[in-house]
Design a protein around this motif. Structure first.
Motif, PDB file in Angstrom:
ATOM      1  N   THR A 137       0.830  -1.213   0.000  1.00 42.72           N
ATOM      2  CA  THR A 137       0.000   0.000   0.000  1.00 42.72           C
ATOM      3  C   THR A 137       0.861   1.259   0.000  1.00 42.72           C
ATOM      4  O   THR A 137       0.762   2.100  -0.891  1.00 42.72           O
ATOM      5  N   ARG A 140       3.670   2.149  -2.892  1.00 40.05           N
ATOM      6  CA  ARG A 140       3.227   2.359  -4.278  1.00 40.05           C
ATOM      7  C   ARG A 140       3.873   3.576  -4.906  1.00 40.05           C
ATOM      8  O   ARG A 140       4.024   4.612  -4.280  1.00 40.05           O
TER       9      ARG A 140
ATOM     10  N   THR B 137      -4.499   6.524  -0.956  1.00 46.18           N
ATOM     11  CA  THR B 137      -3.562   5.397  -0.867  1.00 46.18           C
ATOM     12  C   THR B 137      -2.747   5.449   0.419  1.00 46.18           C
ATOM     13  O   THR B 137      -2.759   4.517   1.223  1.00 46.18           O
ATOM     14  N   ARG B 140      -4.416   5.467   4.192  1.00 43.81           N
ATOM     15  CA  ARG B 140      -5.180   4.311   4.655  1.00 43.81           C
ATOM     16  C   ARG B 140      -4.816   3.897   6.065  1.00 43.81           C
ATOM     17  O   ARG B 140      -3.643   3.888   6.434  1.00 43.81           O
ATOM     18  N   PRO B 148      -8.219  -6.596   2.967  1.00 46.51           N
ATOM     19  CA  PRO B 148      -8.571  -5.495   2.068  1.00 46.51           C
ATOM     20  C   PRO B 148     -10.068  -5.186   2.184  1.00 46.51           C
ATOM     21  O   PRO B 148     -10.896  -6.090   2.203  1.00 46.51           O
TER      22      PRO B 148
END
Lengths: 187, 187
Positions: A137, A140, B137, B140, B148
């Motif tokens: 996550t 990225r 992103t 989170r 997920p």
């Protein structure tokens, strides 16, 4: 200078060189046994970082940016130290959950027994799952047009991050836990 | 102390209080006009941060952790400053792409014209799309079991992050661009 090392979850790498805080002291709630204050494995974390972790993260040689490298090293070392010394709080929670269970091994000062008692394979597997998920996550690379991709490029291999946790971070945390428990019944 | 402010993409908030670097100087490739060195809008960034941004990010009052707050403020202020002063490099790239187009407005010292010329609505929309995507992103919250979720919890509202960019970060970056272009033809 802002007194971070007065906080029970921060540990200095050079305790002999600390400046006096310029801010008035913060009064933290005392949840740990007072022996906690004397447990600091930063010398070991330093060696693990420079000898084991860093060579897996960078190419050999110098790009000349020593200042930037030193700043990054400092940030990472402090983050590692904080994460690993959380073991004190983990150990305290485990001890409070079953004091009788731990007391015998503590009185016998039996390190191996304590290590065995505080190891939960299932929890460690879950930590590794979370680490992999976080690497996927937060690692990225966001492209110029920010379009979602099925298989986005990553800054770092998730397998490598999991390996660092498995081989070093989890064992060092448990080492702190054992250190702490050994002293948990000190008068 | 490690010489960060010798780097053309770093700008001190307190230039009068800098320590001498302990490291030998790094020789950076010179891509900017030398007038760049005198452009520093950190006083303005400081005011925007404390007056406009911070009140949108935190609740009023004190939790007593002044040291931690000061460390976070410093990190954010330096990140903002770096991002906004990248405007110098952006302006240089735009100028090199069409020097004739910009030169007339620079010679006339026409700020409004320069601001108009370097504004690309489409690029700004794309920046905001990327910002939203990054907030979704990197903001989170990873749950304990790392499963997920279709609609995962977030540390911060993406709309707010986009608003901060739209109202402050993009305009301040363009202000740096204008400052730089106004001096781009200095002898």
């Amino acid at each position: 200078m802002v007194g971070r090392y007065k906080s029970p979850d921060e540990h200095p790498f050079f305790p002999e060189q600390l400046l006096q805080p310029v801010l008035p002291p913060v009064h933290y709630k005392n949840v740990l046994h007072r022996a906690a204050a004397s447990i600091n494995i930063n010398k070991l974390i330093w060696d693990v970082y420079f000898d084991d972790l860093l060579p897996r993260l960078v190419r050999e040689g110098s790009d000349g940016h020593c200042g930037s490298s030193a700043c990054c090293d400092t940030t990472i070392l402090q983050a590692l130290s904080k994460r690993i010394h959380y073991g004190k709080f983990v150990a305290e929670a485990k001890f409070r959950e079953s004091p009788d269970k731990y007391s015998a091994a503590i009185e016998a000062q039996d390190k191996d027994k304590l290590m065995e008692m505080l190891t939960y394979k299932e929890v460690e597997e879950n930590v590794k799952r979370r680490v992999r998920f976080k690497a996927l996550t937060f690692g990225r690379v966001v492209g110029t047009d920010a379009s979602p991709l099925a298989d986005p490029p990553l800054k770092m291999k998730p397998d490598l991050v999991v390996e660092l946790y498995d081989k070093w971070l989890v064992p060092l945390t448990k080492e702190v836990e054992v250190h702490y428990l050994l002293r948990r019944l000190d008068n």
